[in-house]
Design an enzyme around this catalytic site. Structure first.
Site, PDB file in Angstrom:
ATOM      1  N   GLY A  81       0.826  -1.207   0.000  1.00  0.00           N
ATOM      2  CA  GLY A  81       0.000   0.000   0.000  1.00  0.00           C
ATOM      3  C   GLY A  81       0.863   1.261   0.000  1.00  0.00           C
ATOM      4  O   GLY A  81       0.568   2.230  -0.703  1.00  0.00           O
ATOM      5  N   ASP A  82       1.926   1.239   0.777  1.00  0.00           N
ATOM      6  CA  ASP A  82       2.836   2.393   0.823  1.00  0.00           C
ATOM      7  C   ASP A  82       3.522   2.594  -0.526  1.00  0.00           C
ATOM      8  O   ASP A  82       3.688   3.722  -0.991  1.00  0.00           O
ATOM      9  CB  ASP A  82       3.922   2.181   1.889  1.00  0.00           C
ATOM     10  CG  ASP A  82       3.350   2.093   3.293  1.00  0.00           C
ATOM     11  OD1 ASP A  82       2.225   2.565   3.508  1.00  0.00           O
ATOM     12  OD2 ASP A  82       4.049   1.540   4.162  1.00  0.00           O
TER      13      ASP A  82
END
Ligand code: AP5
Ligand code: NA
Length: 345
Positions: A298-299
């Site tokens: 996600g990052d």
């Protein structure tokens, strides 16, 4: 990258954490009453985890912290150093040295606030098969104060940036700093981007999240985070598209630039929600043997997105680069990359 970008065009604030990552048996999680996909803040009863991982489970140390991860990935793709500036708080210790070294090697311009008597924050990454459970001990990261942003050289960095990104995680640390950056972005009519970060943010930090949201031009989140937000708002539907539409319709300070929501759902398509439209962007599924761990996916998605967004590229290109970056990070341990970026528009 074609043209040269302004140095420090992107400013981010977050928790600089050193990840202590290890494969553990399920009963390790049970011992600490944790679940396989948690992201929680450490309480006193979790404190022995870090030592146990190092002593008994061949733990690996990796540079982490959600915003710093995203900015490192953006820098990797941009291939031009010092495009992104990072603020967060660390201790004066070996872990801070490792974090700074990794961030700078990636090209990030880090401006840590340093607290002498508090250790640098760590995040236990407990891997069980394809799952990972996170337990963050913020330590020094929790001591970030707004006066760091008010130091003249740092204030100049904030004032000169064109894009701002802060995690939902930072809401547990210092909402006044978030509001100050948001207000600067608003006054200068520059994009302010945030992330829902984890379900516990919506569950326990809704008040500061709602205070910041009117300033947010782009909000990122995954399925579980969007659902947690909807539940905390007591919205009737758990449908991701409906949640996205309601999120973008919430109060906004600058209605001339309608809010955008970008919701990821693992290997299912990324949703781009703008006013009444919902667009899907497919994800290239990876074969099981290609997956090292999804930690940081996600990052990395946000990092890939930002690398194009700061170049003024279309949302379509930004999202495709987000998927590219996430796919790459999944093939590497934690939020790390290998080799040269190969994204083509
Ligand atoms: P972690 O939560 O593991 O990282 P993440 O970046 O959020 O990654 P996830 O795996 O949870 O992804 P996601 O669910 O957000 O996204 P999605 O699956 O939809 O946390 C990592 C870091 O958080 C650590 O370094 C830690 O330090 C930090 N952290 C923890 N607590 C903190 C705190 N309090 N403060 C600050 N930092 C903190 O996937 C996204 C994209 O990935 C998809 O759109 C797709 O492109 C791709 N993708 C996902 N699955 C697949 C697949 N199977 N095949 C192909 N592509 C895929
Ligand atoms: Na990974």
């Amino acid at each position: 990258m074609t043209s040269t970008l302004q140095e420090g065009i992107l400013v981010g604030c977050g928790n600089p954490l050193l990840d202590i990552s290890a494969v553990v048996p399920l009963n390790f999680l049970q011992k600490y009453s944790m679940n396989e996909d948690d992201a929680i803040l450490a309480e006193d009863r979790h404190m022995p985890i870090y030592g146990e991982l190092v002593e008994g489970y061949q733990a690996e140390f990796l540079a982490g912290g959600s915003v710093q991860n995203s900015l490192r990935i953006a820098q990797w793709i941009l291939r031009q150093p010092r495009v992104a500036v990072f603020f967060g708080c660390v201790g004066e210790d070996r872990y801070a040295g490792i974090l700074k070294e990794k961030a700078q090697a990636a090209g990030l311009d880090v401006h840590y606030q340093v607290k002498r008597d508090v250790p640098t924050g760590t995040c236990a990454v407990l891997i069980t098969g394809t799952h990972r459970s996170l337990c963050a001990n913020l330590a020094a990261a929790n001591n970030f104060t707004i006066d760091h942003l008010e130091e003249p050289s740092n204030k100049a960095l904030v004032d000169n940036a064109q894009y701002y990104y802060i995690s939902g995680f930072f809401l547990t640390v210092n909402p006044p700093s978030i509001m100050q950056v948001a207000a600067t972005a608003h006054a200068k009519q520059r994009p302010f981007l945030m992330n829902l970060s984890a379900p516990f943010i919506s569950q326990f930090y809704m008040a500061p999240l709602l205070a910041a949201l009117p300033y947010v031009d782009i909000i990122f989140g995954n399925e579980a985070e969007a659902q947690a937000f909807a539940e905390a708002q007591q919205w009737p539907s758990g449908d991701l598209r409906e949640i996205g539409k309601r999120l973008v319709a919430m109060e906004k300070k600058n209605p001339a630039r309608p809010r955008i929501a970008i919701l990821t759902q693992g290997c299912d398509p990324v949703l781009l929600i703008q006013q009444d439209s919902v667009q899907e962007f497919p994800v290239t599924k990876l074969a099981v043997h290609e997956i090292v761990d999804t930690n940081g996916a996600g990052d990395a998605f946000v990092g890939g997105f930002l690398s194009q967004f700061v170049q003024g590229k279309s949302l379509d290109v930004c999202i495709r680069c987000g998927n590219y970056a996430a796919g790459h990070i999944i093939k590497n341990p934690g939020c790390t990359y290998s080799g040269e970026p190969e994204f083509v528009e």
